[in-house]
Design an enzyme around this catalytic site. Structure first.
Site, PDB file in Angstrom:
ATOM      1  N   LYS A 387      31.946  29.766  39.243  1.00  0.00           N
ATOM      2  CA  LYS A 387      31.171  30.023  40.448  1.00  0.00           C
ATOM      3  C   LYS A 387      29.734  29.538  40.264  1.00  0.00           C
ATOM      4  O   LYS A 387      29.159  29.613  39.180  1.00  0.00           O
ATOM      5  CB  LYS A 387      31.176  31.517  40.784  1.00  0.00           C
ATOM      6  CG  LYS A 387      32.540  32.044  41.196  1.00  0.00           C
ATOM      7  CD  LYS A 387      33.019  31.403  42.504  1.00  0.00           C
ATOM      8  CE  LYS A 387      34.327  32.008  42.996  1.00  0.00           C
ATOM      9  NZ  LYS A 387      34.179  33.373  43.509  1.00  0.00           N
ATOM     10  N   GLN A 447      40.076  41.165  32.786  1.00  0.00           N
ATOM     11  CA  GLN A 447      40.446  40.019  33.612  1.00  0.00           C
ATOM     12  C   GLN A 447      40.067  38.767  32.839  1.00  0.00           C
ATOM     13  O   GLN A 447      39.315  38.834  31.871  1.00  0.00           O
ATOM     14  CB  GLN A 447      39.709  40.073  34.948  1.00  0.00           C
ATOM     15  CG  GLN A 447      38.199  40.089  34.781  1.00  0.00           C
ATOM     16  CD  GLN A 447      37.473  40.652  35.983  1.00  0.00           C
ATOM     17  OE1 GLN A 447      37.981  41.540  36.678  1.00  0.00           O
ATOM     18  NE2 GLN A 447      36.284  40.147  36.249  1.00  0.00           N
ATOM     19  N   ASP A 517      35.293  47.865  34.276  1.00  0.00           N
ATOM     20  CA  ASP A 517      35.233  47.244  35.594  1.00  0.00           C
ATOM     21  C   ASP A 517      36.545  47.472  36.345  1.00  0.00           C
ATOM     22  O   ASP A 517      37.623  47.149  35.848  1.00  0.00           O
ATOM     23  CB  ASP A 517      34.972  45.739  35.417  1.00  0.00           C
ATOM     24  CG  ASP A 517      34.648  45.043  36.715  1.00  0.00           C
ATOM     25  OD1 ASP A 517      33.515  45.189  37.186  1.00  0.00           O
ATOM     26  OD2 ASP A 517      35.540  44.343  37.239  1.00  0.00           O
ATOM     27  N   GLU A 546      33.914  52.104  36.769  1.00  0.00           N
ATOM     28  CA  GLU A 546      33.301  51.451  37.922  1.00  0.00           C
ATOM     29  C   GLU A 546      34.381  51.377  38.998  1.00  0.00           C
ATOM     30  O   GLU A 546      35.031  50.361  39.200  1.00  0.00           O
ATOM     31  CB  GLU A 546      32.794  50.057  37.547  1.00  0.00           C
ATOM     32  CG  GLU A 546      31.945  49.391  38.630  1.00  0.00           C
ATOM     33  CD  GLU A 546      32.671  48.273  39.369  1.00  0.00           C
ATOM     34  OE1 GLU A 546      32.095  47.730  40.328  1.00  0.00           O
ATOM     35  OE2 GLU A 546      33.814  47.944  38.998  1.00  0.00           O
TER      36      GLU A 546
END
Length: 791
Positions: A387, A447, A517, A546
């Site tokens: 990104k 992830q 996360d 989170e």
């Protein structure tokens, strides 16, 4: 896992019930030793003989178990008969010439579900299914309530007893009846004393020994003194059956003086004996005789060392006592790659920071009074679908990518990004943090980028689409093209084992907390297994979730070991919303879900923060620091970084996708850093006040003025003095508001005749308050009062 836990809980319940009966029997035998000595020996000999005979004849484990239960029941019946006879004998008054009434006996409870002489029901907080105990930090104050009652109009009392995991009694506190119509009793307690010991400190070993499953037992008992006094005062006043009433009182006082359960010293015993003699003295007037039983000294003794007839115990209620910082914590987040970053004057390009330059972030966190530093992922960042600025789909040649796109040819979750340094650099970083008294929390996002080593090594850990490609993460309409989510259906045990390995690696490098996360997008059982395995080896490690999701999932995550969690505080901005959320956070839910209040994060920048400038930042900081025991700040807050990315509730020029070069010299201009430092100082100086269970809303009228208080009684503070904190906040970042705050003085132990003398901990100014108090707050002066009761 659940079957095993349920079995263990059942065994613990049986064991505890047996222990309770044993303690009760020992207490009674000690009290009645002279009378029951022969009977006890006979019963014990008979029981032993029966047990020996039964054991000899046993042919299987089942037969032995039945025999043992039969023996227990027989022993219980024998004990009950012995208790009845002993009670009849002790009914003979210690005062010559008087015949005392038989006191209420202690009825043995030999199996779960049986009632004692006094009835105890509905203890709160209660364990769900007897498996998941309430969670509190060592030394954190909390409330226990119960229904305690007896038949008829007899008076009862209640006591709460706190015991360590090893069964040692550490506190015994009288409960208060707050609703006679519902027989509801309450008390504030604490398991152990607060500590600021860190996991690497030498004295943490002593803290560690105190952690685990503590118990609170509610004891109900017939309040013979208060029942007698109620009737005696009426009879003496009306002249009705006065002699019998006073003789009963004399006998009661004399019996009280020799009751071991009352735990009296010699002076107290003599006080009661002398009072009994006066009450029995018919040469005195009835009024004087009654007065001898109702002196201030005896009334005080009734409060502290009462005569407890018919003593009955509840089943022990378990509390999971966790280490310091599990509830009371101040977090500070920064990106290491932005710490020490600068623009190269020759190339005009940004040179990112490293773990070595990031020490400046540690020093800033320490200076502002925080005690946990939270780092986003520090692992190598993938290049495929990387990104760009503000989540752009295409990255520029100098875009560093999101640290949440984890993994490249350089390594995965077990590797330090070479642009930040080496594993040795990270260990040096954590060592410096520990020297400063700071814990390091590391983000654990489960992830992978498409370049992560797991993609090749464990392709079955990822979900494959019908066309054979791996599905990237998405939450329609959002898409995360640089991330592959983990699929737990094919090989969850293998993933668990790898995650445990990785977490242990970072723990050995100095990490004591993991901020996980999006844990709610993974199976709850996965986290249950992983956290159990990690904490079995490293019980000091904490986990922050989170997670922004449904209440059931949040509760389940807390059950399996997440000690704290992100929450919806950033979006609770009106007085009505905040009032509801403060009570929700600091109420029954606080025994399981420990909400950590963050005004902003790299993912969250609300319209309130955007629109209210410096005053808005100050308001949200005060509400976060005072409204929850656990709070956090994302760096840049001190510099009023409040520009939203168009169409999103997150920052423009988001640090998740670029390296930030900040001029920290500008912080003094806004005053927020100074405010954060003051708020953390107040929290440290009044640590005993910060519990998830002691917040009270204070009535106000203006929709922009919210007020609340925290209070801890003297018995539960480190210095033995009651502590009260009153917070008043103007929610309007643009206009001044005046209002009247009502303070129910007696609820906070304040003498109404004297009122309260308060000091504003933010400004040093002092005020005198009574029941209703005028306040005026302006955003260009004071957005809030944080008041402590001086006297």
């Amino acid at each position: 896992m659940e079957t095993t836990s349920a079995t263990a809980a059942t065994k613990n319940t049986r064991s505890t019930a047996a222990a309770t009966a044993s303690r009760t029997t020992r207490s009674r035998r000690s009290t009645e030793k002279t009378t029951a000595k022969t009977t006890d020996k006979s019963a014990a000999a008979t029981t032993a003989a029966n047990a020996t005979t039964t054991a000899a004849k046993a042919t299987s484990r089942r037969t032995a178990a039945k025999s043992a239960r039969s023996t227990t029941r027989s022993a219980a019946k024998s004990t009950a008969r012995t208790a009845t006879k002993a009670a009849a004998k002790t009914a003979l008054s210690p005062i010559p010439g008087l015949v005392g009434e038989a006191p209420a006996p202690t009825i043995p409870v030999t199996e779960p579900g049986q009632f004692g002489r006094v009835n105890i029901l509905d203890i709160t907080p209660n364990e769900e299914r007897g498996i998941y105990p309430a969670r509190v930090e060592l030394g954190e104050t909390f409330e226990v309530t119960a229904q305690v009652f007896i038949e008829g109009r007899t008076k009862v009392g209640a006591t709460a007893v706190v015991r360590t995991p090893r069964g040692k009694e550490t506190a015994r506190r009288a409960m208060t009846c707050v609703n006679p119509g519902l027989d509801r009793w309450t008390v504030e307690l604490a398991c152990g004393e607060r500590s600021d010991a860190k996991p690497w400190d030498a004295d943490f070993a002593a803290v560690k020994r105190q952690l685990g499953l503590w118990t609170v037992t509610v004891e109900g008992w017939e309040d013979t003194y208060r029942s007698w006094l109620h009737d005696a005062e009426i009879k003496v006043k009306t002249g009705d059956d006065v002699e019998n009433a006073l003789d009963s009182g004399a006998e009661l006082l004399a019996r009280w003086a020799v009751t071991k359960d009352a735990r009296l010293n010699a002076a107290e015993r003599n006080l009661l004996k002398e009072a009994a003699a006066k009450v029995a003295d018919r040469a005195l007037s009835p009024t004087d005789r009654l007065a001898a039983a109702t002196t201030d000294e005896i009334r005080a003794l009734h409060e502290t060392n009462p005569l407890r007839d018919g003593l009955s115990e509840s089943a022990p209620q378990r509390f999971k006592v966790e280490r310091p910082k599990s509830s009371f914590a101040a977090w500070y987040q920064f990106f290491p790659r932005s710490e020490g970053a600068y623009v190269d004057p020759a190339t005009h390009k940004i040179v990112q920071g490293t773990l070595k330059t990031a020490v400046s972030g540690l020093e800033r966190a320490k200076a502002e009074g925080f005690d946990i530093v939270y780092l986003p992922p520090i692992f190598p960042i993938g290049t495929t679908n990387r990104k760009g600025k503000d989540n752009a789909l295409v990255a520029g040649p100098d875009d560093p990518g999101s640290p949440f796109g984890i993994g490249s040819a350089l390594g995965g979750h077990d590797t330090v990004d070479p642009l930040l340094g080496t594993m040795d650099d990270f260990k040096a970083f954590t060592a410096r943090a520990h020297e400063l008294g700071l814990e390091i929390a590391l983000d654990f996002a489960l992830q992978c980028s498409p370049d992560h080593p797991w993609v090749k090594e464990h392709p079955n850990w990822f979900r494959t689409k019908p066309d054979g490609t791996i599905a990237f993460a998405e939450n329609p309409p959002k898409k995360y093209q640089d991330i592959y989510p983990i699929d737990f259906n094919a090989d969850m045990p293998g993933i668990e084992k790898e995650v445990e390995r990785i977490m242990n690696l970072w723990i050995e490098a100095g990490v004591t907390i993991f901020r996980v996360d999006n844990p709610h997008t993974k199976p709850v059982r996965f986290w249950q297994d992983v956290i159990a395995a990690v904490t079995r080896r490293h019980p000091e490690v904490l986990f922050l979730a989170e997670a922004f999701t449904r209440p059931g999932m949040m509760r389940a995550l807390s059950y399996v070991g997440f000690t704290q969690s992100h929450c919806y505080f950033p979006w609770r901005n009106t007085k009505e919303e905040l009032s509801e959320y403060l009570l929700e956070t600091n109420g029954e839910d606080g025994y399981y879900q420990h909400n950590t209040f963050w005004p902003t994060t790299p993912d969250i920048l609300t319209a309130y923060i955007r629109d209210n400038g410096i005053a808005g930042h100050a308001v949200r900081a005060v509400l976060a620091a005072m409204g929850s025991p656990s709070w956090g700040i994302y760096n840049g807050y001190e510099l009023i970084e409040n520009q939203q990315r168009p169409g999103f509730e997150e920052q423009r020029d988001n640090e998740k996708y670029e390296v930030k070069v900040r001029d920290w010299r500008r912080a003094d201009k806004y005053g927020i850093a100074e405010l954060l430092t003051s708020l953390n100082r107040i929290r440290r100086e009044h640590a005993d006040l910060f519990s998830y269970h002691n917040l009270t809303l204070l009535p106000t009228h203006d929709e922009n003025i919210i007020a609340f208080a925290r209070h801890t009684p003297a018995e539960l503070t480190a210095n033995g003095k009651a502590d009260t904190l009153i917070v008043v906040v103007n929610l309007d970042g643009h206009n001044a508001h005046q209002d009247e705050v009502h303070l129910e003085l007696t609820d906070f132990g304040i003498d109404p005749d004297k009122g309260a003398h308060l000091r504003d901990e933010l400004t040093g100014r002092e005020f005198d308050w009574h029941w209703d108090n005028f306040v005026s707050l302006a955003p260009w002066a004071d957005v809030a009062h944080v008041l402590t009761v001086v006297r």
